[in-house]
Enzyme design. Structure first.
Site, PDB file in Angstrom:
ATOM      1  N   LYS A 261       0.845  -1.209   0.000  1.00 30.40           N
ATOM      2  CA  LYS A 261       0.000   0.000   0.000  1.00 30.40           C
ATOM      3  C   LYS A 261       0.877   1.255   0.000  1.00 30.40           C
ATOM      4  CE  LYS A 261      -0.360  -0.604   5.002  1.00 30.40           C
ATOM      5  NZ  LYS A 261      -1.172  -1.247   6.059  1.00 30.40           N
TER       6      LYS A 261
ATOM      7  N   TYR B  58      15.208  29.250  12.427  1.00 26.09           N
ATOM      8  CA  TYR B  58      13.970  29.888  12.892  1.00 26.09           C
ATOM      9  C   TYR B  58      13.843  29.810  14.416  1.00 26.09           C
ATOM     10  CZ  TYR B  58      12.174  29.890   8.076  1.00 26.09           C
ATOM     11  OH  TYR B  58      11.986  30.100   6.742  1.00 26.09           O
TER      12      TYR B  58
HETATM   13  C1  LIG Z   1      -0.350  -2.191   6.780  1.00 27.06           C
HETATM   14  C2  LIG Z   1      -0.916  -3.501   7.141  1.00 27.06           C
HETATM   15  C3  LIG Z   1      -0.090  -4.645   7.226  1.00 27.06           C
HETATM   16  C4  LIG Z   1       1.420  -4.583   7.165  1.00 27.06           C
HETATM   17  O1  LIG Z   1       1.889  -4.220   8.431  1.00 27.06           O
HETATM   18  P1  LIG Z   1       3.456  -4.046   8.759  1.00 27.06           P
HETATM   19  O2  LIG Z   1       3.485  -3.699  10.197  1.00 27.06           O
HETATM   20  O3  LIG Z   1       3.937  -2.948   7.871  1.00 27.06           O
HETATM   21  O4  LIG Z   1       4.111  -5.337   8.448  1.00 27.06           O
HETATM   22  C5  LIG Z   1      -0.703  -5.872   7.425  1.00 27.06           C
HETATM   23  N1  LIG Z   1      -2.047  -5.966   7.571  1.00 27.06           N
HETATM   24  C6  LIG Z   1      -2.855  -4.889   7.535  1.00 27.06           C
HETATM   25  C7  LIG Z   1      -4.322  -5.058   7.734  1.00 27.06           C
HETATM   26  C8  LIG Z   1      -2.321  -3.610   7.340  1.00 27.06           C
HETATM   27  O5  LIG Z   1      -3.127  -2.552   7.331  1.00 27.06           O
END
Ligand SMILES: *Cc1c(COP(=O)(O)O)cnc(C)c1O
Length: 387
Positions: A48, A264
């Site tokens: 993703k 800043y």
């Molecule tokens: C993002 C996600 C993962 C992967 O998790 P990691 O901690 O990056 O390995 C697995 N399952 C679901 C439902 C997620 O949303």
């Protein structure tokens, strides 16, 4: 005459303030390690958010070559992009079925992860007698997405007319030893709920879950972060290889006197004469503002300069960071410093800045020059800023 590709590439690298390098060999090695750790369970890949910001194309090509067949994205449009790159892969969409999107799932052979009775009924209607494959998510403790125990009786009935290929849930816990009992309790909650579909393949483990002493691997594991080099065992050494590197160029070097402030709001004041380098990276390149250097506080962010770890001083600007290079006095305009690599990991940068490595990864390099490298040299080409 057209310039050869390599010249073109060098010009892009010369212009870039920051360069992000993705080591595709390390990515493949990490996926294989995760697959090995998961025993007989299938090892999928969570890709993703443009493969956690690393670039979907190179990541998918590499993982498919390594043997990965099942992928998870969050959105249906991410699934469509993935389908173009991986015509035969199994693709699940974690955020499930939004109203009026079912036709896209069917057209691109994407499997929604259905997380409520409403979504299950929508999918049953959309898929009709074709019974297109789908997953369901049960909520084993996150209180985020998924069926709750009161839904199960009705869900069993709806599911008799669905082609269920996976029952899944997601861990609340990130793999610290102190969380072991809570992990065990969540596994028990998942077991109780998945008992409604004893013959459907099950999945619970993300990256950290794969390393849990309870081995909740079931039929399929879903790693993301660890594959990209993040530490799935936060209170133990990282078993994964670093995948991401980031470098920035030095714009200026200057010497300042004791008592002068930097950046800043003057958040850092030199306690003694100091040599400073201003580098061409800032929060617009994904370096978190929390990594700023404040007087009377331990360094929050650092750069590796000429072999020395040098602290960020003052606030992070949009396009620049000032680094105290007193310990690396030979550094000059045009030199590169390392912001991420084997000496400064994504977990180091995130920890210093008070955020998590996942956020660092997914925000990295929107305007960086990017290189995807493998044994064959630069393998998937280069994306210049503004991709
Ligand atoms: C993002 C996600 C993962 C992967 O998790 P990691 O901690 O990056 O390995 C697995 N399952 C679901 C439902 C997620 O949303």
């Amino acid at each position: 005459m057209l310039a050869p590709v390599s010249d073109h590439r060098d010009i892009a690298a010369e212009q870039a303030g920051t360069t992000v390098t993705v080591d595709l060999d390390a990515l493949a090695a990490n996926w294989r390690l995760l697959a090995d750790r998961s025993g007989s369970a299938e090892c999928s890949a969570v890709v993703k958010a443009d493969a956690y910001g690393l670039g979907l194309e190179g990541v998918i090509a590499t993982l498919q070559r390594a043997g990965c067949r099942t992928f998870f994205v969050a959105h249906v449009f991410e699934g469509q992009r993935l389908r173009m790159l991986a015509p035969d892969a199994v693709v699940y969409v974690l955020n499930g079925l939004m109203p009026r999107t079912a036709a896209l799932y069917l057209k691109f052979r994407l499997r929604p992860v259905l997380s409520s009775l409403l979504e299950m009924e929508d999918w049953r209607e959309a898929a009709g007698r074709g019974r297109a494959p789908c997953a369901i998510q049960v909520d084993s403790g996150m209180n985020r997405l998924g069926l709750v125990p009161q839904d199960l009786a009705k869900a069993r009935e709806v599911a008799t007319r669905l082609d269920l290929t996976l029952v899944m849930s997601h861990f609340v816990w990130s793999g610290r030893a102190s969380e072991s009992d809570k992990v065990a309790a969540q596994i028990a909650a998942f077991d109780a709920m998945r008992a409604s579909w004893p013959d459907v393949p099950a999945s619970l483990a993300n990256s950290s879950g794969i390393f849990s002493e309870h081995q909740p691997h079931y039929d399929l594991v879903r790693p993301g972060y660890a594959m990209y080099g993040g530490n799935p065992t936060p209170d133990r050494p990282n078993p994964m290889r670093p995948v991401v590197g980031m470098e920035a160029k030095v714009l200026q070097v200057r010497d300042i006197a004791a008592g002068e402030s930097v950046g800043y709001d003057g958040r850092w004041t030199a306690p003694a004469p100091r040599r400073l380098a201003t580098i061409s990276a800032g929060y617009a390149d994904g370096i978190p503002c929390g990594a700023m250097g404040v007087s009377d506080d331990a360094p929050r962010g650092q750069a590796l300069v000429d072999g020395a770890l040098c602290p960020f001083v003052g606030r992070i600007s949009m396009d620049t960071i000032v680094v105290d290079v007193t310990d690396a006095p030979a550094i000059e305009r045009g030199d590169s410093v390392e912001l991420l690599g084997s000496d400064i990991t994504i977990d180091d940068l995130a920890g210093g800045a008070g955020t998590i490595g996942y956020e660092v990864l997914t925000r990295l390099g929107a305007r960086s020059h990017r290189r995807w490298v493998s044994r064959q040299g630069v393998s998937v080409t280069v994306s210049t800023p503004g991709r």
